[in-house]
Design an enzyme around this catalytic site. Structure first.
Site, PDB file in Angstrom:
ATOM      1  N   SER A  31       0.852  -1.198   0.000  1.00  0.00           N
ATOM      2  CA  SER A  31       0.000   0.000   0.000  1.00  0.00           C
ATOM      3  C   SER A  31       0.885   1.244   0.000  1.00  0.00           C
ATOM      4  CB  SER A  31      -0.955   0.024   1.218  1.00  0.00           C
ATOM      5  OG  SER A  31      -0.222   0.095   2.430  1.00  0.00           O
ATOM      6  N   SER A 153      11.600  10.384   7.342  1.00  0.00           N
ATOM      7  CA  SER A 153      10.498  11.335   7.535  1.00  0.00           C
ATOM      8  C   SER A 153      11.034  12.634   8.117  1.00  0.00           C
ATOM      9  CB  SER A 153       9.458  10.765   8.504  1.00  0.00           C
ATOM     10  OG  SER A 153       8.536  11.769   8.891  1.00  0.00           O
ATOM     11  N   TYR A 178       7.945   6.728  16.817  1.00  0.00           N
ATOM     12  CA  TYR A 178       8.002   6.795  15.354  1.00  0.00           C
ATOM     13  C   TYR A 178       9.112   7.748  14.895  1.00  0.00           C
ATOM     14  CZ  TYR A 178       6.764   7.834  10.554  1.00  0.00           C
ATOM     15  OH  TYR A 178       6.816   8.019   9.193  1.00  0.00           O
ATOM     16  N   LYS A 182      12.618   7.132  12.748  1.00  0.00           N
ATOM     17  CA  LYS A 182      12.908   7.814  11.478  1.00  0.00           C
ATOM     18  C   LYS A 182      14.268   8.534  11.543  1.00  0.00           C
ATOM     19  CE  LYS A 182      10.002   5.983   9.408  1.00  0.00           C
ATOM     20  NZ  LYS A 182      10.122   5.304   8.099  1.00  0.00           N
TER      21      LYS A 182
END
Ligand SMILES: NC(=O)c1ccc[n+]([C@@H]2O[C@H](COP(=O)([O-])OP(=O)(O)OC[C@H]3O[C@@H](n4cnc5c(N)ncnc54)[C@H](OP(=O)(O)O)[C@@H]3O)[C@@H](O)[C@H]2O)c1
Length: 305
Positions: A31, A153, A178, A182
């Protein structure tokens, strides 16, 4: 998703590229931007190895690539499972002689606190340790001029990483975990670049921020009210699309303009300056060594200084 949106290879100015005879592995291509990048590499003629956990979604990507005239295969592996990643390494080795482009893209934000069998916080394991294990496991399968592209990110800015505390769940924050992972992605990509260069290899390693993409499935673990907001944003033409995000991945994987660029961070197909913590050489080296320790493997591309 916006209809008739420009494809990633066109956004990257690379629609005329011919990747026939090249092999690409895109992790997390069931995805989101990984899926769009896998389809783009397929349209450019590459043999694509798609990856994720969802078998049916993987089969759908393969069918779509085959319909565009290229070959593809799907390999399932859960990045929270060391044995599954070892299995992926073996499957790739068995399937192809050489890998030309390795896109470390699989990852996400995991709402619930938890550790994996290694005793490591889940986000850090899935988003950082597994790409490290996969990439270092495939080093001798990489073509001489291969490119390793890691999806990071902008969230790395402001993050801090203390490798001694990656098992700690006290006061767990999914966003902090998260962003930390990153930051680790960029440190890993930079350290890989340094070690490859020092070993005389022409393989490059770069990382990038894909944009803010409400149209991917990134928000799947969100709960109300954040989930409602992200679901609403998906219906609006705001932020970046998965194809926008895929464009920088395709650019770093194929553009002649970055053939010799390594250890750099990009956004929107342009070189950017990552946060100082992402460029801290001592931290990068320590992350590399300690990641090997956590996985119980010999340090790959052994220290050069
Ligand atoms: N969306 C954004 O705004 C944004 C912004 C900056 C960076 N990113 C980064 O972009 C990358 C792709 O995210 P996306 O936005 O495209 O989200 P997505 O649609 O949720 O795609 C994530 C991909 O990673 C795979 N994945 C997740 N957990 C996995 C696990 N435990 N084992 C194996 N595969 C796993 C998923 O496959 P399965 O579900 O089939 O396992 C899926 O193919 C991520 O690294 C994310 O951190 C996204």
């Amino acid at each position: 998703m916006l209809q008739n949106e420009t494809e990633p290879e066109e956004k990257a100015g690379l629609a005329d590229t011919d990747l026939s005879g090249r092999t690409v592995l895109v992790t997390g291509s069931t995805s989101g931007l990984g899926r769009e990048a896998a389809l783009a590499f397929g349209r450019l003629g590459a043999h694509v190895i798609a990856h994720g956990r969802r078998e049916q979604a993987g089969r759908d990507v393969v069918a779509e690539i085959e319909a565009s005239g290229s070959s593809a295969e799907f390999m399932a592996a859960d990045f929270a499972d060391v044995d599954a990643v070892d299995g992926l390494v073996e499957n790739v080795r068995t399937s192809v002689d050489e890998l030309d482009i390795l896109c470390n893209n699989a990852g996400g934000l995991f709402r619930d606190a938890g550790t994996t069998d290694l005793g490591v916080e889940m986000t850090f394991h899935v988003n950082h340790l597994s790409p490290y294990q996969l990439t270092t496991g495939l080093l001798d399968t990489l073509a001489e001029d291969a490119r390793v592209v890691t999806t990071a990110s902008i969230g790395h800015r402001g993050a801090t990483l203390n490798i001694d505390r990656v098992a700690e769940l006290t006061g767990f924050s999914p966003w902090a975990a998260y962003c930390r992972s990153k930051l680790a992605n960029i440190q890993f990509a930079n350290e890989l670049a340094r070690r490859l260069e020092a070993s005389g290899s022409d393989v490059t390693s770069n990382s990038f921020h894909p944009g803010l993409i409400p149209g991917s499935e990134f928000s799947r673990s969100f709960v109300a009210p954040t989930r409602g907001v992200t679901d609403f944003l998906k219906t609006l033409p705001v932020g970046d699309t998965p194809k926008d995000g895929a464009a920088t991945m395709v650019y770093l994987g194929t553009s002649a303009g970055v053939a010799d660029v390594t250890g750099s961070y990009f956004a929107r197909c342009r070189q950017r300056r990552a946060a100082p913590a992402a460029r801290d050489e001592d931290a990068m080296c320590e992350l590399w060594e300690r990641s090997a320790d956590l996985l119980g493997i010999e340090e790959p591309l052994v220290a050069y200084r």
